[in-house]
Design a protein around this motif. Structure first.
Motif, PDB file in Angstrom:
ATOM      1  N   ASN A  75       0.810  -1.219   0.000  1.00  0.00           N
ATOM      2  CA  ASN A  75       0.000   0.000   0.000  1.00  0.00           C
ATOM      3  C   ASN A  75       0.841   1.266   0.000  1.00  0.00           C
ATOM      4  N   THR A  76       2.049   1.205   0.550  1.00  0.00           N
ATOM      5  CA  THR A  76       2.888   2.390   0.649  1.00  0.00           C
ATOM      6  C   THR A  76       3.631   2.673  -0.651  1.00  0.00           C
ATOM      7  N   PHE A  77       4.212   1.656  -1.248  1.00  0.00           N
ATOM      8  CA  PHE A  77       5.013   1.843  -2.450  1.00  0.00           C
ATOM      9  C   PHE A  77       4.163   1.622  -3.698  1.00  0.00           C
ATOM     10  N   SER A  78       3.236   2.504  -3.917  1.00  0.00           N
ATOM     11  CA  SER A  78       2.377   2.376  -5.094  1.00  0.00           C
ATOM     12  C   SER A  78       2.699   3.416  -6.155  1.00  0.00           C
ATOM     13  N   GLN A  79       3.831   4.128  -6.017  1.00  0.00           N
ATOM     14  CA  GLN A  79       4.165   5.176  -6.977  1.00  0.00           C
ATOM     15  C   GLN A  79       4.514   4.580  -8.346  1.00  0.00           C
ATOM     16  N   SER A  80       5.437   3.648  -8.366  1.00  0.00           N
ATOM     17  CA  SER A  80       5.833   3.050  -9.640  1.00  0.00           C
ATOM     18  C   SER A  80       5.983   1.538  -9.454  1.00  0.00           C
ATOM     19  N   GLN A  81       5.877   0.825 -10.540  1.00  0.00           N
ATOM     20  CA  GLN A  81       5.993  -0.631 -10.482  1.00  0.00           C
ATOM     21  C   GLN A  81       7.400  -1.057 -10.099  1.00  0.00           C
ATOM     22  N   LEU A  82       8.409  -0.289 -10.507  1.00  0.00           N
ATOM     23  CA  LEU A  82       9.796  -0.640 -10.205  1.00  0.00           C
ATOM     24  C   LEU A  82      10.077  -0.540  -8.709  1.00  0.00           C
ATOM     25  N   LYS A  83       9.639   0.552  -8.079  1.00  0.00           N
ATOM     26  CA  LYS A  83       9.838   0.701  -6.633  1.00  0.00           C
ATOM     27  C   LYS A  83       9.074  -0.369  -5.856  1.00  0.00           C
ATOM     28  N   ARG A  84       7.887  -0.664  -6.298  1.00  0.00           N
ATOM     29  CA  ARG A  84       7.068  -1.672  -5.626  1.00  0.00           C
ATOM     30  C   ARG A  84       7.713  -3.058  -5.724  1.00  0.00           C
ATOM     31  N   ALA A  85       8.201  -3.401  -6.899  1.00  0.00           N
ATOM     32  CA  ALA A  85       8.849  -4.702  -7.094  1.00  0.00           C
ATOM     33  C   ALA A  85      10.126  -4.810  -6.270  1.00  0.00           C
ATOM     34  N   ALA A  86      10.898  -3.730  -6.211  1.00  0.00           N
ATOM     35  CA  ALA A  86      12.127  -3.750  -5.422  1.00  0.00           C
ATOM     36  C   ALA A  86      11.826  -3.871  -3.931  1.00  0.00           C
ATOM     37  N   ALA A  87      10.797  -3.178  -3.467  1.00  0.00           N
ATOM     38  CA  ALA A  87      10.433  -3.243  -2.050  1.00  0.00           C
ATOM     39  C   ALA A  87       9.932  -4.633  -1.668  1.00  0.00           C
ATOM     40  N   ILE A  88       9.129  -5.238  -2.518  1.00  0.00           N
ATOM     41  CA  ILE A  88       8.623  -6.587  -2.228  1.00  0.00           C
ATOM     42  C   ILE A  88       9.768  -7.593  -2.226  1.00  0.00           C
ATOM     43  N   ALA A  89      10.690  -7.464  -3.171  1.00  0.00           N
ATOM     44  CA  ALA A  89      11.843  -8.370  -3.208  1.00  0.00           C
ATOM     45  C   ALA A  89      12.709  -8.207  -1.972  1.00  0.00           C
ATOM     46  N   LEU A  90      12.898  -6.979  -1.527  1.00  0.00           N
ATOM     47  CA  LEU A  90      13.707  -6.729  -0.334  1.00  0.00           C
ATOM     48  C   LEU A  90      13.041  -7.311   0.910  1.00  0.00           C
ATOM     49  N   ILE A  91      11.746  -7.127   1.050  1.00  0.00           N
ATOM     50  CA  ILE A  91      11.023  -7.651   2.205  1.00  0.00           C
ATOM     51  C   ILE A  91      11.046  -9.175   2.207  1.00  0.00           C
ATOM     52  N   ASN A  92      10.851  -9.794   1.051  1.00  0.00           N
ATOM     53  CA  ASN A  92      10.874 -11.250   0.979  1.00  0.00           C
ATOM     54  C   ASN A  92      12.255 -11.807   1.303  1.00  0.00           C
ATOM     55  N   SER A  93      13.300 -11.149   0.842  1.00  0.00           N
ATOM     56  CA  SER A  93      14.648 -11.646   1.126  1.00  0.00           C
ATOM     57  C   SER A  93      15.003 -11.464   2.599  1.00  0.00           C
ATOM     58  N   MET A  94      14.573 -10.371   3.222  1.00  0.00           N
ATOM     59  CA  MET A  94      14.848 -10.182   4.649  1.00  0.00           C
ATOM     60  C   MET A  94      14.036 -11.151   5.491  1.00  0.00           C
ATOM     61  N   ALA A  95      12.825 -11.470   5.071  1.00  0.00           N
ATOM     62  CA  ALA A  95      11.995 -12.405   5.835  1.00  0.00           C
ATOM     63  C   ALA A  95      12.555 -13.816   5.777  1.00  0.00           C
ATOM     64  N   THR A  96      13.241 -14.163   4.706  1.00  0.00           N
ATOM     65  CA  THR A  96      13.803 -15.496   4.560  1.00  0.00           C
ATOM     66  C   THR A  96      15.064 -15.671   5.402  1.00  0.00           C
ATOM     67  N   CYS A  97      15.731 -14.586   5.741  1.00  0.00           N
ATOM     68  CA  CYS A  97      16.969 -14.682   6.531  1.00  0.00           C
ATOM     69  C   CYS A  97      16.714 -15.313   7.900  1.00  0.00           C
ATOM     70  N   GLY A  98      15.558 -15.074   8.485  1.00  0.00           N
ATOM     71  CA  GLY A  98      15.233 -15.708   9.767  1.00  0.00           C
ATOM     72  C   GLY A  98      15.100 -17.207   9.642  1.00  0.00           C
ATOM     73  N   ASN A  99      14.560 -17.684   8.538  1.00  0.00           N
ATOM     74  CA  ASN A  99      14.441 -19.126   8.319  1.00  0.00           C
ATOM     75  C   ASN A  99      15.795 -19.764   8.079  1.00  0.00           C
ATOM     76  N   ILE A 100      16.703 -19.054   7.439  1.00  0.00           N
ATOM     77  CA  ILE A 100      18.030 -19.592   7.215  1.00  0.00           C
ATOM     78  C   ILE A 100      18.788 -19.687   8.531  1.00  0.00           C
ATOM     79  N   GLY A 101      18.622 -18.675   9.383  1.00  0.00           N
ATOM     80  CA  GLY A 101      19.306 -18.658  10.672  1.00  0.00           C
ATOM     81  C   GLY A 101      18.724 -19.640  11.680  1.00  0.00           C
ATOM     82  N   GLY A 102      17.561 -20.170  11.415  1.00  0.00           N
ATOM     83  CA  GLY A 102      16.973 -21.150  12.297  1.00  0.00           C
ATOM     84  C   GLY A 102      16.057 -20.567  13.362  1.00  0.00           C
TER      85      GLY A 102
END
Length: 70
Positions: free
Chosen positions: A42-69
Motif C-alpha cells: 500500500n505504501t510503495f504504489s508510486q511506480s511498479q519498479l519501486k514496488r517490485a524492489a520493495a517486495i523483493a527486499l522484504i521477501n529476502s529479509m523475511a527469509t533470513c530468519g528461516n536460514i538462521g533457524g
C-alpha cells in the motif's frame, strides 16, 4: 520478538496450558510478515519498479530468519 518468547516458553515447560499459550505467541511471526507485506504494497504504489524492489527486499529479509533457524 514475541515469537521468540513463544519458542522459549515451549522449550522450557511441559505444562500443557502454558505450552498451548506459547503456540499463540509462535504464530505471531507469520502474522507480522503478512501485515508488513500489506503495508509495503500500500505504501510503495508510486511506480511498479519501486514496488517490485520493495517486495523483493522484504521477501529476502523475511527469509533470513528461516536460514538462521529462528
Amino acid at each position: 520478538l514475541v515469537s521468540i518468547v513463544g519458542f522459549m516458553i515451549a522449550i522450557s515447560t511441559m505444562n500443557m496450558v502454558i505450552h498451548y499459550l506459547s503456540l499463540f505467541f509462535m504464530t505471531q511471526a507469520s502474522v507480522a510478515y503478512v501485515v508488513f507485506v500489506t503495508w509495503v504494497l500500500n505504501t510503495f504504489s508510486q511506480s511498479q519498479l519501486k514496488r517490485a524492489a520493495a517486495i523483493a527486499l522484504i521477501n529476502s529479509m523475511a527469509t533470513c530468519g528461516n536460514i538462521g533457524g529462528l
